[in-house]
Design a protein around this motif. Structure first.
Motif, PDB file in Angstrom:
ATOM      1  N   LYS A 102      12.304  -3.256  10.636  1.00  0.00           N
ATOM      2  CA  LYS A 102      12.013  -1.840  10.455  1.00  0.00           C
ATOM      3  C   LYS A 102      11.195  -1.614   9.203  1.00  0.00           C
ATOM      4  CE  LYS A 102      12.286   2.617  11.031  1.00  0.00           C
ATOM      5  NZ  LYS A 102      11.566   3.305  12.100  1.00  0.00           N
ATOM      6  N   ARG A 103      10.060  -0.950   9.375  1.00  0.00           N
ATOM      7  CA  ARG A 103       9.222  -0.596   8.238  1.00  0.00           C
ATOM      8  C   ARG A 103       8.884   0.879   8.328  1.00  0.00           C
ATOM      9  NH1 ARG A 103       7.287  -5.177   5.766  1.00  0.00           N
ATOM     10  NH2 ARG A 103       5.756  -3.980   4.607  1.00  0.00           N
ATOM     11  N   PHE A 104       9.003   1.567   7.207  1.00  0.00           N
ATOM     12  CA  PHE A 104       8.681   2.987   7.174  1.00  0.00           C
ATOM     13  C   PHE A 104       7.203   3.155   6.845  1.00  0.00           C
ATOM     14  CE2 PHE A 104      13.234   2.758   6.014  1.00  0.00           C
ATOM     15  CZ  PHE A 104      13.739   3.478   7.081  1.00  0.00           C
ATOM     16  N   ARG A 105       6.546   4.095   7.533  1.00  0.00           N
ATOM     17  CA  ARG A 105       5.109   4.265   7.401  1.00  0.00           C
ATOM     18  C   ARG A 105       4.699   5.589   6.779  1.00  0.00           C
ATOM     19  NH1 ARG A 105       3.326  -0.798   7.575  1.00  0.00           N
ATOM     20  NH2 ARG A 105       3.909  -1.884   9.498  1.00  0.00           N
ATOM     21  N   ASN A 106       5.573   6.578   6.830  1.00  0.00           N
ATOM     22  CA  ASN A 106       5.194   7.921   6.373  1.00  0.00           C
ATOM     23  C   ASN A 106       6.411   8.580   5.734  1.00  0.00           C
ATOM     24  OD1 ASN A 106       3.825  10.287   5.934  1.00  0.00           O
ATOM     25  ND2 ASN A 106       3.572  10.814   8.088  1.00  0.00           N
ATOM     26  N   GLU A 157       5.186   1.398  -1.519  1.00  0.00           N
ATOM     27  CA  GLU A 157       4.349   0.242  -1.857  1.00  0.00           C
ATOM     28  C   GLU A 157       4.694  -0.951  -0.970  1.00  0.00           C
ATOM     29  OE1 GLU A 157       3.260   0.614  -6.569  1.00  0.00           O
ATOM     30  OE2 GLU A 157       5.286  -0.037  -6.052  1.00  0.00           O
ATOM     31  N   ASN A 158       5.998  -1.249  -0.862  1.00  0.00           N
ATOM     32  CA  ASN A 158       6.428  -2.425  -0.108  1.00  0.00           C
ATOM     33  C   ASN A 158       6.121  -2.302   1.383  1.00  0.00           C
ATOM     34  OD1 ASN A 158       7.395  -3.556  -2.454  1.00  0.00           O
ATOM     35  ND2 ASN A 158       9.519  -2.959  -2.110  1.00  0.00           N
ATOM     36  N   ASN A 159       6.099  -1.073   1.889  1.00  0.00           N
ATOM     37  CA  ASN A 159       5.856  -0.861   3.306  1.00  0.00           C
ATOM     38  C   ASN A 159       4.413  -0.473   3.610  1.00  0.00           C
ATOM     39  OD1 ASN A 159       8.632  -0.600   5.097  1.00  0.00           O
ATOM     40  ND2 ASN A 159       8.984  -0.184   2.934  1.00  0.00           N
ATOM     41  N   GLN A 160       3.585  -0.401   2.531  1.00  0.00           N
ATOM     42  CA  GLN A 160       2.202   0.085   2.688  1.00  0.00           C
ATOM     43  C   GLN A 160       2.205   1.417   3.436  1.00  0.00           C
ATOM     44  OE1 GLN A 160       0.427  -3.430   4.575  1.00  0.00           O
ATOM     45  NE2 GLN A 160      -0.512  -3.951   2.614  1.00  0.00           N
ATOM     46  N   ALA A 161       3.110   2.292   2.980  1.00  0.00           N
ATOM     47  CA  ALA A 161       3.328   3.576   3.648  1.00  0.00           C
ATOM     48  C   ALA A 161       2.690   4.716   2.882  1.00  0.00           C
ATOM     49  CB  ALA A 161       4.828   3.838   3.787  1.00  0.00           C
ATOM     50  N   GLU A 162       2.468   5.821   3.583  1.00  0.00           N
ATOM     51  CA  GLU A 162       2.033   7.047   2.928  1.00  0.00           C
ATOM     52  C   GLU A 162       3.246   7.731   2.309  1.00  0.00           C
ATOM     53  OE1 GLU A 162       0.075   9.434   5.815  1.00  0.00           O
ATOM     54  OE2 GLU A 162      -1.661   8.102   6.001  1.00  0.00           O
ATOM     55  N   LEU A 163       3.020   8.364   1.154  1.00  0.00           N
ATOM     56  CA  LEU A 163       4.113   9.063   0.476  1.00  0.00           C
ATOM     57  C   LEU A 163       3.671  10.481   0.140  1.00  0.00           C
ATOM     58  CD1 LEU A 163       6.887   9.173  -0.920  1.00  0.00           C
ATOM     59  CD2 LEU A 163       5.802   8.228  -2.979  1.00  0.00           C
ATOM     60  N   THR A 164       4.483  11.431   0.556  1.00  0.00           N
ATOM     61  CA  THR A 164       4.252  12.835   0.234  1.00  0.00           C
ATOM     62  C   THR A 164       5.440  13.353  -0.555  1.00  0.00           C
ATOM     63  OG1 THR A 164       3.001  13.156   2.289  1.00  0.00           O
ATOM     64  CG2 THR A 164       3.798  15.132   1.174  1.00  0.00           C
ATOM     65  N   LEU A 205      10.858   8.967   7.385  1.00  0.00           N
ATOM     66  CA  LEU A 205      11.960   8.855   6.434  1.00  0.00           C
ATOM     67  C   LEU A 205      11.873  10.002   5.439  1.00  0.00           C
ATOM     68  CD1 LEU A 205      14.355   7.247   5.148  1.00  0.00           C
ATOM     69  CD2 LEU A 205      12.643   6.080   3.735  1.00  0.00           C
ATOM     70  N   VAL A 206      13.021  10.617   5.167  1.00  0.00           N
ATOM     71  CA  VAL A 206      13.121  11.625   4.115  1.00  0.00           C
ATOM     72  C   VAL A 206      14.006  11.073   3.016  1.00  0.00           C
ATOM     73  CG1 VAL A 206      14.009  13.912   3.490  1.00  0.00           C
ATOM     74  CG2 VAL A 206      12.788  13.607   5.638  1.00  0.00           C
ATOM     75  N   ILE A 207      13.522  11.124   1.773  1.00  0.00           N
ATOM     76  CA  ILE A 207      14.314  10.710   0.616  1.00  0.00           C
ATOM     77  C   ILE A 207      14.558  11.951  -0.235  1.00  0.00           C
ATOM     78  CG2 ILE A 207      14.392   9.299  -1.471  1.00  0.00           C
ATOM     79  CD1 ILE A 207      12.664   7.263  -0.088  1.00  0.00           C
ATOM     80  N   ARG A 208      15.802  12.177  -0.568  1.00  0.00           N
ATOM     81  CA  ARG A 208      16.122  13.373  -1.337  1.00  0.00           C
ATOM     82  C   ARG A 208      17.307  13.109  -2.265  1.00  0.00           C
ATOM     83  NH1 ARG A 208      17.488  19.506   0.754  1.00  0.00           N
ATOM     84  NH2 ARG A 208      18.243  20.255  -1.241  1.00  0.00           N
ATOM     85  N   PRO A 209      17.188  13.433  -3.558  1.00  0.00           N
ATOM     86  CA  PRO A 209      18.372  13.415  -4.417  1.00  0.00           C
ATOM     87  C   PRO A 209      19.312  14.516  -3.949  1.00  0.00           C
ATOM     88  CG  PRO A 209      16.350  13.509  -5.721  1.00  0.00           C
ATOM     89  CD  PRO A 209      15.970  13.808  -4.291  1.00  0.00           C
ATOM     90  N   PRO A 210      20.614  14.254  -3.846  1.00  0.00           N
ATOM     91  CA  PRO A 210      21.536  15.297  -3.397  1.00  0.00           C
ATOM     92  C   PRO A 210      21.491  16.510  -4.310  1.00  0.00           C
ATOM     93  CG  PRO A 210      22.613  13.167  -3.401  1.00  0.00           C
ATOM     94  CD  PRO A 210      21.303  12.986  -4.111  1.00  0.00           C
TER      95      PRO A 210
END
Length: 324
Positions: free
Chosen positions: A2-6, A29-36, A109-114
């Motif tokens: 599994k690799r995240f892309r966006n 960086e590790n997944n060569q993904a876009e980050l917003t 993928l969504v990353i969020r501090p609680p």
């Protein structure tokens, strides 16, 4: 694998959470993904105007958006040499706008501090829980304390075995293990896999109404345990085919076949092992668009005190819709 892309990172520039943002940057960086990176601000009531022909709601809304955009630019500036990061300010109810952004831009993928859950001290607040319930892609709630690295990852499979059909339940378990294994490899972390089981009906068999001989009850319990142990072994074998034998041989995941209730046993085991991250599914049943989390998953989320990566089953459809 599994690799995240966006990836979508939800920031609050006024409550900077560097470990979480650094995690998002490193993962991109590790997944060569876009980050917003986004921030969500409240929507002002239409028709509002200051006295004597002053600023309108639209003026104030625009000014607030520009201010938050400047803060986002400052937040990501240290990472500019490493990665091209997009920034965006959303307007409205946070969890709704985050999900709509996921739908618009097809984030995986969504990353969020609680959010600050207030005086009762739980990790997740109401907005976090709504996001975990309704977001169609995985949601990673990263605690801000600590270095941001993960040393122990716990993958919880079959948190709620009411998920139907069986194929969907199995597919989600594979997804949980695949993502947890991939992260453990990239983090050089220890991987633990927990599967909680129980012998349904054992109490009734021992009751006065049925009164089954003790030897038969013991055989029944052993059969149930063996069935769950066999499924867990087969699940790990199937994941080996996805991640590769060398990867699983390196990880040497430690399995925990625990008897009892998942809502009680998983938080206790997470604390006992000192895990930094729990990867688990968050839907109790399948086949209904926008279905909320199962009670078991929600109870576990309210008890853990580490970061959580919440996974939806294949085919999950959120009830949140794009406006217009």
């Amino acid at each position: 694998m599994k690799r995240f892309r966006n990836i979508l990172f939800v920031a609050d520039p006024e409550k900077t959470c560097r470990p979480a943002l650094e995690r998002a940057v490193l993962l991109a960086e590790n997944n060569q993904a876009e980050l917003t990176v986004v921030d969500v601000i409240p929507r002002l009531s239409a028709g509002f105007r200051l006295r004597d022909g002053g600023a309108t709601a639209e003026d104030l809304q625009s000014a607030a958006a520009k201010q938050h955009l400047c803060r986002l630019d400052a937040l990501i500036k240290p990472y500019a040499p490493r990665l091209d990061i997009r920034v965006k300010v959303l307007t409205g109810t946070p969890y709704l706008e985050i999900i709509r952004e996921v739908l618009r831009s097809k984030h995986d993928l969504v990353i969020r501090p609680p959010e600050d859950a207030g005086w009762f001290g739980r990790l997740f607040g109401s907005d976090d829980m709504n996001l975990l319930r309704q977001c169609p892609c995985p949601v990673w709630a990263i605690k801000c304390k600590g270095s941001g690295s993960f040393q122990r990852i716990l993958a919880a499979v079959d948190v709620d075995d009411s998920l139907r059909p069986e194929e969907m339940r199995h597919a989600m378990n594979l997804r949980i293990l695949e993502i947890a294994g991939t992260l453990a490899l990239s983090e050089f972390a220890d991987l633990y896999v927990v599967h909680v089981w129980d012998a349904i009906g054992e109490i009734l068999l021992r009751g006065t109404v049925v009164s089954t001989p003790e030897t038969e009850v013991a055989v029944y319990v052993d059969q149930v345990r063996e069935r769950h142990a066999s499924y867990l072994a087969a699940l790990l074998q199937e994941v080996t085919g996805i991640l590769g034998a060398d990867a699983l041989d390196y990880l040497k995941p430690k399995t925990h076949l625990v008897r009892g209730e998942a809502r009680k046993k998983i938080p206790v085991l997470a604390r006992k092992l000192g895990v930094d991250l729990v990867v688990m599914g968050t839907v109790g049943r399948g086949g209904i668009p926008g279905l909320l989390m199962g009670n078991t998953a929600e109870t576990i989320l309210q008890q853990v005190d580490c970061s959580v990566l919440a996974i939806k089953p294949p085919g999950f459809v959120t009830s949140v819709a794009l406006e217009g």
